[in-house]
Design a protein around this motif. Structure first.
Motif, PDB file in Angstrom:
ATOM      1  N   UNK A  81       0.047   5.948  -1.761  1.00  0.00           N
ATOM      2  CA  UNK A  81      -0.018   7.016  -2.752  1.00  0.00           C
ATOM      3  C   UNK A  81      -1.338   6.974  -3.529  1.00  0.00           C
ATOM      4  N   UNK A  82      -2.235   6.116  -3.085  1.00  0.00           N
ATOM      5  CA  UNK A  82      -3.552   5.938  -3.704  1.00  0.00           C
ATOM      6  C   UNK A  82      -3.463   5.434  -5.139  1.00  0.00           C
ATOM      7  N   UNK A  83      -2.297   4.887  -5.552  1.00  0.00           N
ATOM      8  CA  UNK A  83      -2.165   4.391  -6.917  1.00  0.00           C
ATOM      9  C   UNK A  83      -3.065   3.178  -7.128  1.00  0.00           C
ATOM     10  N   UNK A  84      -3.169   2.353  -6.073  1.00  0.00           N
ATOM     11  CA  UNK A  84      -3.962   1.142  -6.213  1.00  0.00           C
ATOM     12  C   UNK A  84      -5.431   1.484  -6.363  1.00  0.00           C
ATOM     13  N   UNK A  85      -5.863   2.513  -5.593  1.00  0.00           N
ATOM     14  CA  UNK A  85      -7.244   2.980  -5.748  1.00  0.00           C
ATOM     15  C   UNK A  85      -7.452   3.532  -7.151  1.00  0.00           C
TER      16      UNK A  85
END
Ligand SMILES: Nc1ncnc2c1ncn2[C@@H]1O[C@H](COP(=O)(O)OP(=O)(O)OP(=O)(O)O)[C@@H](O)[C@H]1O
Ligand SMILES: [Mg+2]
Lengths: 388, 258
Positions: free
Chosen positions: A253-257
């Motif tokens: 979900x691209x949360x880490x990015x």
């Protein structure tokens, strides 16, 4: 709106439709009529195959009531795109556009390079290459894990001296989830295994008239091995998978990015609390598991081996030194670290799709159980050599 | 047979206590491209989901192809659903299948076509929506947002549907691709005569392809009419929408093109 083509044919019963027909007229002209849609795919193929495209000079499409892209494709492939293009020029605007779009699309398709079929020898080479890839992948995986471990330890070192950056809430929440919530299942599991070991011991030892040693068997095995091993395996299945799925979903979900771009360290925020939580939980669970396993053995002893609880307890106190408990529990922090690191590292390896989350989760469970058992075997060897 | 393919009557939709739609009426005509606009969160996607049967409605009626949706049994409903093609806002490609298999799946499942035949058609559809030939074997995870939109359109077109539902199809496309997408939509609609329910925020799309525009606001459809009439409607939101800086620019460029 062109009312000839106002409904596609994939809808049986909606508009009157009739079977597609291709009929030769005079002067090498082929007249097509009927419904030329996906629903009649095979009928269209059959109609076209009865005629030889080479002998046809003109197509008359006017009587066709409905035409869709699938049928247009068949027509073009049969008649050839250049000749079809000429034919299309005589058609009304909308139908011409349809045919031209399909022709254009088919040209793109034709550009695709054909992949030549592999020979038997090449296929052997392919499978050898795959084997090689898997071996190197195994190696890089271990390197990656070591690297990840290093990153986590570095983050731990950075934050250790700054209590302001400890994520206490998150850590406690994870202890709750991975430790407290796992107590019932760990208790149940170790209790049953304890009972099984007692039965097993009794069956073997009775033949020597040494039933009473069942107590030693159960207590030894749980203090040194089973308490911590069963708890660790339970957590590997329960928690490593959860860590991977949680982090994997965040990753895809691209949360880490998003965390990274905001100058936050995902290792510090997400991984450290999980590692520490497991570090705290596993030794406690191992201890609870040890007690529960011994209880299982004691219950079997009291119920079916004529060893009352008091006697069981007396033997434990007399024969078995507390050292064995320490030997067993000393492995717990190591197992906890391995499980947490594998669970989190696999989560970070998720790329894109939901399928990848599933694959990584499986891999994290398999790896962590394997590593736990491997390390346990090595530890058993070590302790035996040391005479502990 | 009437010329209305979808007729929505007094529709109500709720999530818990939040009312998304109330007393909503709307019709989609055969062969038209109906643009649906409205601010974020006004329930455009929910409306789309209600029509295609993904969200059970709380009140009112939806008639599709003259049949009342709620009165259909499972088989009739499946038959109706096969005549829909849906492009979801996020594409919703099947992530475990490559593009070719994504498009071929409905063909294999719903028609007597063999797999090679289905894949042959699927390749054509992928090219039709402007994807390069090499894309067929790629997995959805490896694609950019715009490519996902195209592949999803190819999948929606797989069965040559009667009604195409598009949820913001040009969002995330570069202007050139978006314009080509609009053109493609017009071409296909003209050739195949399907109706399009087009949710969009893209004013250029609105001006260049839509026959009618429905404005969703305050839980209802405020107006559903030709673009000129809608733009002339006296309503603050509509005035802002069509006569704000972006609206004026899109309008001017449309005038130029005609
Ligand atoms: N599954 C759900 N549960 C609860 N509320 C929901 C759900 N789906 C949508 N909603 C609510 O319904 C309203 C309409 O949502 P919808 O997704 O239809 O908006 P939209 O008009 O498509 O917006 P956008 O232009 O941003 O896509 C929103 O307020 C949303 O919070
Ligand atoms: Mg939406």
């Amino acid at each position: 709106m062109d009312d000839l083509s106002n409904t596609s044919g994939s809808s049986p019963g909606s508009v009157p439709s009739s079977a597609p027909l291709a009929r030769i007229e005079t002067n090498q002209q082929l007249t097509l009529s009927g419904t030329w849609t996906l629903a009649y795919f095979h009928a269209i193929k059959k109609q076209l195959s009865t005629h030889d495209a080479k002998h046809i000079e003109r197509l008359s499409l006017e009587p066709v009531t409905q035409l869709d892209t699938a049928a247009a494709q068949l027509m073009i492939e049969w008649f050839g795109s250049e000749r079809m293009q000429q034919q299309a020029n005589h058609l009304p605007d909308q139908r011409r556009q349809l045919i031209l779009s399909v022709i254009e699309a088919l040209e793109v398709v034709a550009e695709a390079p054909e992949t030549p079929a592999r020979t038997g020898f090449q296929r052997l080479g392919d499978s050898l290459a795959r084997l090689g890839q898997q071996v190197t992948a195994l190696f890089t995986q271990q390197l990656y894990l070591l690297g990840f471990l290093g990153v986590v330890l570095a983050a731990f070192g950075r934050t250790f001296w700054r209590p302001g950056r400890w994520r206490l809430t998150a850590t406690v929440a994870h202890i709750h989830q991975t430790g407290l919530n796992a107590v019932p299942i760990v208790v149940l599991l170790t209790f049953m295994v304890g009972a099984v070991v007692a039965f097993l011991g009794a069956t073997v030892l009775t033949t020597f008239g040494a039933t009473i040693y069942t107590v030693n068997l159960v207590v030894f095995s749980f203090l040194r091995e089973f308490g911590v091993l069963l708890a660790a395996i339970m957590l590997a299945g329960r928690t490593a998978s959860a860590f991977t799925a949680q982090l994997g979903a965040m990753k895809s979900n691209e949360e880490i990015d998003a965390l990274r771009t905001q100058g936050l360290d995902p290792i510090e925020l997400l991984v450290l609390p999980r590692v520490i939580a497991l570090w705290v939980s596993l030794p406690l669970l191992a201890f609870i598991g040890t007690l529960s396993g011994m209880l299982g053995g004691a219950v079997v002893g009291a119920v079916s081996l004529d060893i009352p609880f008091a006697q069981f307890w007396q033997i434990v106190q007399r024969d078995i030194s507390v050292r064995h408990l320490w030997v067993g529990l000393s492995k717990a922090p190591l197992f906890a670290l391995v499980i947490a690191i594998i669970g989190c590292a696999e989560g970070f390896k998720v790329s894109g799709s939901a399928q990848s989350v599933g694959e990584r989760t499986t891999s994290s469970v398999v790896q962590s159980i394997f590593m736990v058992i491997l390390l346990d075997a090595l530890a058993a060897l070590y302790f035996m050599q040391m005479g502990w | 047979m009437s010329d209305t393919v979808i007729h929505i009557d007094n529709l109500e939709n709720r999530f818990g206590t939040t009312v998304v739609h109330q007393g909503l009426n709307l019709s989609v005509m055969r062969g038209e491209i109906l643009g649906v606009v409205g601010g974020s969160g006004t329930g455009k996607s929910v409306l789309l989901r209600s029509i295609v049967g993904l969200k059970p409605i709380d009140d009112g009626d939806i008639h599709v192809f003259g049949q009342r949706l709620a009165a259909l049994d499972r088989r009739q409903r499946a038959a109706v659903e096969r005549r829909f093609g849906v492009l979801f806002q996020q594409g919703a490609l099947y992530s475990s299948l490559n593009l070719l298999e994504n498009v071929a799946l409905p063909l294999v499942e719903h028609t007597p076509l063999s797999r090679p035949e289905a894949e042959q058609i699927a390749r054509m559809k992928l090219a039709l929506v402007g994807l390069p030939a090499g894309a067929a074997e790629q997995m959805p995870a490896a694609l950019s947002g715009g490519m996902i939109k195209r592949a999803a359109l190819a999948r929606a077109l797989a069965l040559d549907p009667d009604v195409l539902f598009l949820d913001e199809p040009t969002a995330g496309l570069d202007p050139i691709s978006a314009a080509r997408f609009d053109q493609l939509l017009l071409t296909l609609r003209d050739a195949l005569g399907f109706s399009v329910f087009l949710v969009t925020h893209d004013l250029d799309t609105l001006y260049s392809v839509c026959d009618r525009v429905a404005v969703l606001a305050r839980k209802q459809v405020l107006v559903a009419d030709t673009l000129e009439n809608v733009a002339a409607t006296q309503d603050d939101w509509i005035q802002d929408y069509f006569h704000g800086p972006r609206g004026r620019a899109a309008y001017a460029s449309m005038k130029e093109n005609r």
